[in-house]
Design a protein around this motif. Structure first.
Motif, PDB file in Angstrom:
ATOM      1  N   HIS A   1       0.841  -1.207   0.000  1.00  0.00           N
ATOM      2  CA  HIS A   1       0.000   0.000   0.000  1.00  0.00           C
ATOM      3  C   HIS A   1       0.875   1.257   0.000  1.00  0.00           C
ATOM      4  O   HIS A   1       0.646   2.198  -0.762  1.00  0.00           O
ATOM      5  CB  HIS A   1      -0.922  -0.021   1.221  1.00  0.00           C
ATOM      6  CG  HIS A   1      -2.083   0.897   1.069  1.00  0.00           C
ATOM      7  ND1 HIS A   1      -3.342   0.617   1.529  1.00  0.00           N
ATOM      8  CD2 HIS A   1      -2.164   2.108   0.484  1.00  0.00           C
ATOM      9  CE1 HIS A   1      -4.142   1.612   1.238  1.00  0.00           C
ATOM     10  NE2 HIS A   1      -3.452   2.530   0.605  1.00  0.00           N
TER      11      HIS A   1
ATOM     12  N   HIS B   1       1.484   4.212  -2.939  1.00  0.00           N
ATOM     13  CA  HIS B   1       1.419   5.672  -2.745  1.00  0.00           C
ATOM     14  C   HIS B   1       2.624   6.343  -3.388  1.00  0.00           C
ATOM     15  O   HIS B   1       2.492   7.361  -4.073  1.00  0.00           O
ATOM     16  CB  HIS B   1       1.439   6.011  -1.247  1.00  0.00           C
ATOM     17  CG  HIS B   1       0.090   5.993  -0.615  1.00  0.00           C
ATOM     18  ND1 HIS B   1      -0.646   7.123  -0.419  1.00  0.00           N
ATOM     19  CD2 HIS B   1      -0.657   4.979  -0.134  1.00  0.00           C
ATOM     20  CE1 HIS B   1      -1.796   6.802   0.164  1.00  0.00           C
ATOM     21  NE2 HIS B   1      -1.823   5.500   0.352  1.00  0.00           N
TER      22      HIS B   1
ATOM     23  N   CYS C   1      -6.248   8.914   2.403  1.00  0.00           N
ATOM     24  CA  CYS C   1      -6.330   7.447   2.407  1.00  0.00           C
ATOM     25  C   CYS C   1      -6.629   6.926   3.808  1.00  0.00           C
ATOM     26  O   CYS C   1      -6.157   7.478   4.806  1.00  0.00           O
ATOM     27  CB  CYS C   1      -5.010   6.855   1.918  1.00  0.00           C
ATOM     28  SG  CYS C   1      -5.031   5.060   1.860  1.00  0.00           S
TER      29      CYS C   1
ATOM     30  N   GLY D   1      -6.207   3.560   4.526  1.00  0.00           N
ATOM     31  CA  GLY D   1      -5.568   2.236   4.666  1.00  0.00           C
ATOM     32  C   GLY D   1      -4.449   2.213   5.686  1.00  0.00           C
ATOM     33  O   GLY D   1      -4.213   3.179   6.421  1.00  0.00           O
TER      34      GLY D   1
ATOM     35  N   HIS E   1      -0.377   1.769   6.518  1.00  0.00           N
ATOM     36  CA  HIS E   1       0.905   2.039   5.856  1.00  0.00           C
ATOM     37  C   HIS E   1       2.050   1.788   6.814  1.00  0.00           C
ATOM     38  O   HIS E   1       1.861   1.785   8.022  1.00  0.00           O
ATOM     39  CB  HIS E   1       0.942   3.501   5.386  1.00  0.00           C
ATOM     40  CG  HIS E   1      -0.267   3.917   4.620  1.00  0.00           C
ATOM     41  ND1 HIS E   1      -1.431   4.318   5.234  1.00  0.00           N
ATOM     42  CD2 HIS E   1      -0.512   3.946   3.294  1.00  0.00           C
ATOM     43  CE1 HIS E   1      -2.343   4.598   4.305  1.00  0.00           C
ATOM     44  NE2 HIS E   1      -1.821   4.367   3.117  1.00  0.00           N
TER      45      HIS E   1
END
Ligand SMILES: [Zn+2]
Length: 415
Positions: free
Chosen positions: A121, A125, A217, A219, A221
């Protein structure tokens, strides 16, 4: 029901936590997980990431540590969680046996899997951010699959562009920069230039990688870019007017390297050459094969010519069975057997067990009615242009001979 506290939003590194079950409901028929899982448990807080934003849901387990006084459920040990999703701020953990509201549980996330997702992920980015900065294109699709990650870009990138981005992305990794997560106030957001800008109710979480990306985002990281490990583009293709990049990061990239390295060493061992010479050795092998195929074809043609010459040219009917001729060999053989002759030729290749490829041809007779009769009688499949019919038949050689030998072809002797 109150919203689930999302532990993963504050720290991506929580792999074990305790929680209280607030609800556990049966999976209804209209739920896409119906038939796979029986229940979905809701916890007061969770570090299980629900699928979303291109990131699959976490996997792991929930273990009962203290049963609610009111429960009637049988005692539970360790329940596997393989799917997690979020609806209206409530996170559902799909499981195959029930918990009860009030149960205290210990939860564990499959950390190997999660960390692999975090590497990819964050890698995505860096790549998408750099593409946006250098080429102005946007990421319009992101999928983390079992074997690779795809990133869809809304513009055409050449191999040179991709090479440049891959090098820049790995430079960002090697600088081991801090990945910053914050939730700016609306006034700050208004003037901030970031990717995935859209109106969302509630806090907008901004993930920044210095010099590479600023993106909204939700998510999980990694903390520093160094943890992403290598970022490797595997391949790319034109996709919906843009570019689809196949990439791997960190551990998965290493696994992929190991796998391909093994293949290369296996190939070079088989060719008795060094890995760096394998490409040339394969090219040589291919050109040798092409030459041999040509020579073989020429020799086979000569053999069929000689075999045809040895067969009485006045025969009106020739029936030949062979073991394993290719359809192209059948054609070669039949062309010599029919050339300048008044006959009908039946060639078969195969065996009684597996069936036969067949070819019926003539340069003097109309063989179409003959082939049609043959196909009908033996339920054979075949066709072709002109006076050459090819097909397959599942029948015994003795039955075919019994039919063909007495057959009188005089009736169809005009072409
Ligand atoms: Zn993200």
């Amino acid at each position: 029901m109150s919203k689930t506290i999302k532990l993963y939003e504050n720290s991506s590194y929580i792999s074990k936590f305790n929680a209280t079950v607030t609800d556990c409901i049966k999976v209804e028929e209209d739920d896409r997980f119906h038939g796979i899982y029986t229940y979905k448990a809701v916890l007061d807080k969770t570090a299980f990431y629900p699928e979303g934003g291109g990131q699959p849901s976490d996997r792991g387990s929930i273990t009962l540590i203290h049963r609610s006084a009111s429960t009637h459920n049988p005692a539970l040990k360790n329940i596997t969680v393989s799917a997690v999703n979020e609806t209206n701020g409530i996170i559902y953990h799909y499981i195959s046996a029930p918990f009860s509201a009030g149960d205290s549980v210990e939860c564990k996330i499959d950390w190997d899997f999660r960390f692999m997702l975090m590497q990819h992920h964050t890698g995505e980015h860096i790549v998408s951010g750099l593409i946006n900065r250098h080429f102005g294109f946007n990421n319009v699709g992101f999928h983390m699959g079992e074997n690779y990650v795809t990133v869809d870009i809304d513009g055409k990138l050449t191999q040179e562009d991709l090479d440049f981005i891959e090098i820049s992305a790995n430079n960002t990794v090697q600088k081991n920069l801090g990945v910053k997560i914050d939730c700016p106030v609306p006034e700050e957001l208004d003037v901030l230039n970031y990717r995935s800008k859209k109106q969302i109710d509630g806090d907008i979480r901004i993930v920044s990688v210095p010099g590479a990306d600023i993106c909204a985002c939700c998510g999980t990281h990694v903390k520093t870019t160094g943890e992403v490990g290598v970022i490797k583009f595997i391949s790319s293709q034109n996709y919906k007017g843009g570019t689809r990049i196949y990439m791997l990061c960190g551990k998965r990239a290493l696994q992929d390297y190991n796998h391909k390295n093994k293949i290369l060493y296996d190939i070079s061992a088989q060719l008795s050459t060094k890995p760096e010479n394998a490409h040339d050795a394969v090219s040589q092998l291919k050109s040798d094969r092409d030459r041999l195929k040509f020579e073989n074809s020429t020799l086979m043609d000569r053999i069929f010519e000689l075999r045809a010459a040895a067969i009485d040219a006045s025969l009106e009917k020739i029936i030949i069975f062979e073991d394993d001729l290719l359809p192209s060999d059948l054609l070669k053989f039949s062309s010599h057997l029919t050339k300048n002759r008044q006959n009908i030729v039946f060639l078969f290749s195969g065996c009684d067990e597996k069936g036969y490829k067949y070819l019926i041809s003539s340069s003097s007779h109309n063989i179409r009615p003959v082939a049609e009769n043959f196909n009908e009688i033996f339920s054979a499949k075949g066709g072709g242009k002109g006076n050459c019919i090819q097909g397959t038949v599942k029948a015994l050689k003795s039955d075919i001979m019994e039919y063909l030998e007495p057959y009188n072809f005089e009736v169809s002797a005009d072409i």
